[in-house]
Design a protein around this motif. Structure first.
Motif, mmCIF file in Angstrom:
data_model
loop_
_atom_site.group_PDB
_atom_site.id
_atom_site.type_symbol
_atom_site.label_atom_id
_atom_site.label_comp_id
_atom_site.label_asym_id
_atom_site.label_seq_id
_atom_site.Cartn_x
_atom_site.Cartn_y
_atom_site.Cartn_z
ATOM 1 N N THR A 24 49.795 -1.254 49.435
ATOM 2 C CA THR A 24 49.503 -2.007 50.649
ATOM 3 C C THR A 24 49.498 -3.505 50.390
ATOM 4 N N VAL A 27 46.658 -6.889 53.928
ATOM 5 C CA VAL A 27 45.432 -6.381 54.552
ATOM 6 C C VAL A 27 44.687 -7.572 55.155
ATOM 7 N N ASN A 80 39.218 -5.503 55.755
ATOM 8 C CA ASN A 80 38.856 -4.946 54.450
ATOM 9 C C ASN A 80 37.345 -4.857 54.239
ATOM 10 N N ILE A 104 45.535 6.679 54.111
ATOM 11 C CA ILE A 104 44.925 6.571 52.789
ATOM 12 C C ILE A 104 44.549 7.957 52.265
ATOM 13 N N ILE A 110 45.792 4.309 45.495
ATOM 14 C CA ILE A 110 46.270 3.132 46.214
ATOM 15 C C ILE A 110 46.292 1.917 45.288
ATOM 16 N N ASP A 112 46.345 -1.928 46.068
ATOM 17 C CA ASP A 112 46.167 -2.843 47.187
ATOM 18 C C ASP A 112 46.358 -4.271 46.684
ATOM 19 N N HIS A 114 46.506 -8.320 46.924
ATOM 20 C CA HIS A 114 45.837 -9.425 47.600
ATOM 21 C C HIS A 114 46.132 -10.749 46.900
ATOM 22 N N THR A 194 39.735 -0.899 51.714
ATOM 23 C CA THR A 194 40.793 0.068 51.424
ATOM 24 C C THR A 194 40.515 0.881 50.166
ATOM 25 N N THR A 195 40.128 0.190 49.091
ATOM 26 C CA THR A 195 39.948 0.903 47.824
ATOM 27 C C THR A 195 38.696 1.777 47.848
ATOM 28 N N ALA A 205 41.800 3.956 42.948
ATOM 29 C CA ALA A 205 42.200 2.750 43.678
ATOM 30 C C ALA A 205 42.081 1.521 42.800
ATOM 31 N N THR A 207 42.575 -2.827 43.183
ATOM 32 C CA THR A 207 42.906 -4.054 43.891
ATOM 33 C C THR A 207 43.512 -5.015 42.882
#
Length: 326
Positions: A24, A27, A80, A104, A110, A112, A114, A194-195, A205, A207
């Motif tokens: 993803t 976000v 988020n 998800i 995942i 994610d 950023h 998300t995570t 997950a 990030t």
């Protein structure tokens, strides 16, 4: 129909069964390193320059189309935080959550992607140690640790949700104006994004903070992380990317506190970058009242945000972690 009325989801289903990976980006709408990286990887898969060996790869380059279109972090609110399927959708991000949360839950893990406001190098954030506690029960520590070590970043941070819970306890003790925004930022679920939502479904997950928002190297950091994740999961041939052989293990840090901004008059003592060292008793900033905000112990400052709004996170504090990545 406008671009903000739907999510564009790209899925590649291998003809051999395997892991289900969700990647993803955006976000937060102005964090586009992952968006750019996925655009190139999607092109390469379509052109046959990359071959998916097994499993399912799902890419959502722009998770928050409204915020992305506006060129800012949020549409109506922070997607988020407080991520869960709403009973009644009250804002744009709630409507995204109705689609995003089931998506998800359909995946095993995942990645994610950023970026952040202040200056500083890319780093990864991972979940808690294996535990059966109430806050964030978890059993995928080994997978997250091993994968984080392959992403090519020199620093890995743990302790998000427990630190956020500490900040929320303080936030709940302050009076608020009864608005939806005030109710959201004091909700015990507010630290879940998300995570954290992925971990609540039994998945793993990570990030990846790919650098400062405008860092020209950010898309390359994101792209390499996606490719290395696919190789790690056996979904892509090792020849697709140079293996990660770090000269030294990544630095492991544990978040232990979060400090909110209370007033727009709160000011930092200097221009901080993520992971700048702080000494015990050092002045980090000054409240509008003139009260100094001091570092409680030696460590690092993380996510210092000069643009934060009153009642939201101003900066985090971290210290060395004893976690072993394996």
């Amino acid at each position: 129909m406008t671009a903000t009325s739907h999510l564009r989801i790209h899925q590649f289903a291998g003809l051999t069964p395997g892991p289900r990976l969700l990647v993803t980006g955006a976000v937060h709408g102005n964090e586009v390193h992952g968006t750019q990286a996925m655009t190139e990887i999607i092109r390469q898969l379509d052109a046959g320059e990359l071959t998916l060996l097994r499993g399912t790869l799902t890419c959502v380059p722009i998770v928050n189309p409204l915020a992305h279109q506006l060129g800012r972090r949020e549409g109506d609110r922070n997607l988020n935080r407080n991520l869960r399927p709403p009973v009644i959708a009250q804002d744009y991000e709630d409507r995204i959550a109705r689609v995003l949360c089931p998506l998800i839950a359909q995946h095993d893990g995942i990645l994610d992607l950023h970026s952040f406001q202040g200056n500083g190098p890319a780093f990864a954030m991972i979940g808690p140690r294996n535990n059966t506690g109430e806050l964030e029960p978890f059993s995928q520590e080994a997978t997250e640790s091993a994968l984080a070590a392959q992403l090519g970043v020199g620093r890995i941070v743990e302790g998000w949700l427990s630190t956020y819970a500490l900040g929320l306890k303080r936030r709940q003790q302050r009076e608020h104006d009864g608005s939806r925004r005030a109710s959201l930022i004091s909700d015990p679920h507010y630290g879940v994004g998300t995570t954290e939502y992925m971990r609540s479904t039994g998945g793993w997950a990570i990030t990846l903070e790919c650098g400062q928002h405008l860092d020209p190297n950010g898309p390359s950091v994101a792209r390499l992380a996606i490719l290395r994740t696919l190789v790690f999961l056996g979904m892509l041939d090792e020849s697709a990317v140079e293996p990660h052989r770090p000269s030294q293990p990544p630095e492991m840090l544990q978040l232990y506190d979060v400090i909110d901004r209370e007033d727009m008059g709160d000011q930092f003592a200097r221009e901080w970058a993520s992971f700048d060292p702080v000494e015990k008793g050092q002045t980090i900033g000054t409240r509008a009242s003139g009260e100094a905000v001091l570092a409680p112990s030696e460590g690092r400052i993380v996510f210092p945000n000069v643009k934060s709004q009153p009642g939201t996170e101003w900066f985090y504090l971290a210290r060395p972690s004893d976690r072993q990545l394996g």
